[in-house]
Design an enzyme around this catalytic site. Structure first.
Site: not given
Ligand code: F6P
Length: 525
Positions: A206, A212, A267-268, A353, A384, A493
């Site tokens: 966005k 990254e 974004g989410r 977030e 497990h 960041k």
């Protein structure tokens, strides 16, 4: 209203929680044969059984009072009206517009956004159709066979979850690969065996400034050019999905190879936008449309159902009951379907977030816990791994089980074993197991919610994810916090960028002794 448990509704709930502390779930069921039916709510293909939560009718009444006290109904209308309720960024949160369908007209900042939404959806349709049909050719005339999606956070988790959840045994289109982390090993794995001529890169960001994603996209471009691609071929092999046309153009992606998303979509909350292109490429545009339709159905339910029959509201109130009134610090999500393996990670971003905030809308410190720690895994694998702690550990660890009734794989033994274990785990948590040997006894009386989908298809997935979106919003309203900004992610960041420079050779800056030593150790390699 301050985010505090000092309000009348919270005070009443807190004292009620004390009176319920001694009541056992098994007794509540024994006293009330109709409990399970009364505390199960379903809408068109999805049903939530919350009867194994330590609640009574009075609990639900007191929880509903929290919503009234927070003026929830007005907040829901403000959300859907396109008001800039994301106040720290001066933005609306209008992800519902992305799935509002052909006839809708929705204003954001006084302008109907639906024509632009429809334009982008049409581009998703035409691009995905061309790629799937083989008419979108690579630079040597061959069709695209692999699509590498580069993005992280909301530019990764939603598309990756939906591509995986809706996958059949055989891909029906190009193979989709996701590259999120800035990890050389992952980059090598993704590119291994691919050919630049038959590979398409979709860079989803966005902001188009996420380090990254930028680093991965630059390495992908270098790989492409080193493998026979020419600069003039970039246009055919790189697409961008972003709100930052200038940055995408500076990277070398032409505007006509860019799909837009808008600042009024977090974004989410962006899976429903062009960010969902990988879903349409992997499974066809009609499947992506069905995903949107399912979410739209949940929007309609959320906007119209009364609070006592409103699934996002009820699940939010139960979350507040567990995480504030009863003091549970976490919320586990355990889908008994491997297709939903990425759901816990998706919900970690969506919930933590959105609501991992320490100040309320007035800038005052919150005086109660906000977002719980979201964790989980796939059933039966978690049996497990961590279920031991839920059965015998001292902590209250509420869990949401998610099951799918339809056996879409035609493997009844596996399918019924999955569902039997889901139901068995919930029963065991509730009943417990007395034993003369304390080490073998399970206390029971432990809450769970069972959400059962009729089937795991695109529409049902859309319904489920929108359910969690709106539940997250409701919790934020009652906490009186802004669920749509995320200022907390910026500091790390910034510091990482500065430290990268120092590690990469610049003179080290001033740091605490630990950070300085860590930097020195990396520089010494
Ligand atoms: O984690 C911070 C964040 O901004 C998320 O909100 C977002 O989904 C992710 O980073 C990726 O951001 P972008 O899509 O701008 O690359």
């Amino acid at each position: 209203m301050p985010a505090s448990t000092a309000t009348p509704a919270w005070q009443a709930l807190q004292s009620h929680a004390k009176t319920l502390a001694r009541i056992r779930l098994a007794d509540l069921f024994a006293q009330d044969p109709g409990r399970a039916a009364r505390f199960t709510l379903g809408i068109d293909g999805l049903a939530a059984d919350f009867s194994k939560c330590r609640i009574t009718n009075k609990t639900l009444d007191l929880l509903q009072a929290l919503g009234r006290e927070a003026d929830l109904a007005r907040w829901i209308e403000r959300l859907f009206s396109g008001e800039a309720i994301n106040t720290t960024e001066g933005r609306a949160a209008m992800h519902m517009a992305l799935r509002a369908g052909p006839g809708a007209s929705i204003a954001v900042n006084g302008e109907d956004v639906m024509p632009a939404v429809r334009t982008q959806l049409a581009r998703v349709e035409s691009l995905s159709t061309a790629i799937r049909s083989g008419t979108h050719l690579g630079f040597d005339g061959r069709a695209i066979r692999h699509v590498v999606v580069i993005g992280i956070g909301g530019s990764y988790l939603g598309p990756a979850l939906a591509v995986e959840a809706l996958a059949g045994v055989q891909p029906t289109g190009p193979q989709i690969h996701f590259l999120a982390n800035v990890d050389g090993g992952r980059l090598e794995q993704v590119l291994f065996g691919l050919q630049p001529a038959t590979t398409l890169f979709v860079v989803i960001s966005k902001s188009f400034t996420t380090a990254e994603t930028r680093i991965n996209a630059e390495d992908a471009r270098a790989w492409f050019l080193a493998g026979g691609g020419r600069p003039e071929d970039i246009a055919q092999h790189f697409l961008a999905i972003s709100n930052n046309e200038a940055a995408a153009a500076a990277f070398g992606i032409a505007p006509e190879r860019m799909l837009s998303i808008w600042d009024w979509v977090g974004g989410r909350y962006s899976l429903w936008s062009a960010v969902g292109l990988p879903v349409a490429i992997a499974h066809g545009y009609p499947t992506f449309e069905a995903l949107l339709d399912g979410a739209a159905d949940m929007d309609a339910h959320f906007r119209s159902a009364p609070p006592t029959g409103n699934l996002p509201v009820l699940l939010a109130l139960l979350g507040l009951w567990h995480n504030v009134a009863l003091g549970a610090e976490t919320a586990a999500v355990v889908p008994y379907d491997s297709g939903l393996e990425k759901l816990p990670a998706y919900l970690q971003q969506l919930v933590m977030e959105s609501n991992g905030k320490g100040v309320d809308r007035n800038g005052r410190p919150v005086t109660m816990p906000t977002a719980p720690v979201i964790w989980g895994g796939i059933g039966t694998e978690v049996q497990h791994a961590f279920m031991q702690a839920l059965h015998q550990g001292p902590r209250l660890l509420p869990v949401e089980f998610i099951g799918v009734l339809e056996d879409r794989h035609g493997r009844p033994k596996q399918h019924l074993t999955l569902l039997a274990n889901l139901i068995g785990q919930a029963e065991a948590l509730m009943l417990g197991h007395p034993d003369a040997d304390p080490a073998k006894a399970s206390p029971g009386n432990r809450p769970s919610i069972a959400i059962l989908l009729d089937r795991l298809d695109a529409r049902s997935l859309g319904l489920l994810l929108a359910l969690y979106e709106h539940r997250t919003f409701v919790e934020g309203v009652i906490w009186n916090i802004n669920s749509f900004d995320q200022w907390g992610v910026e500091l790390g960041k910034r510091l990482a960028q500065r430290i990268f420079g120092e590690i990469a050779g610049e003179t080290p800056g001033t740091h605490d002794a630990s950070t300085a030593a860590l930097i020195a150790r990396v520089r010494a390699v």
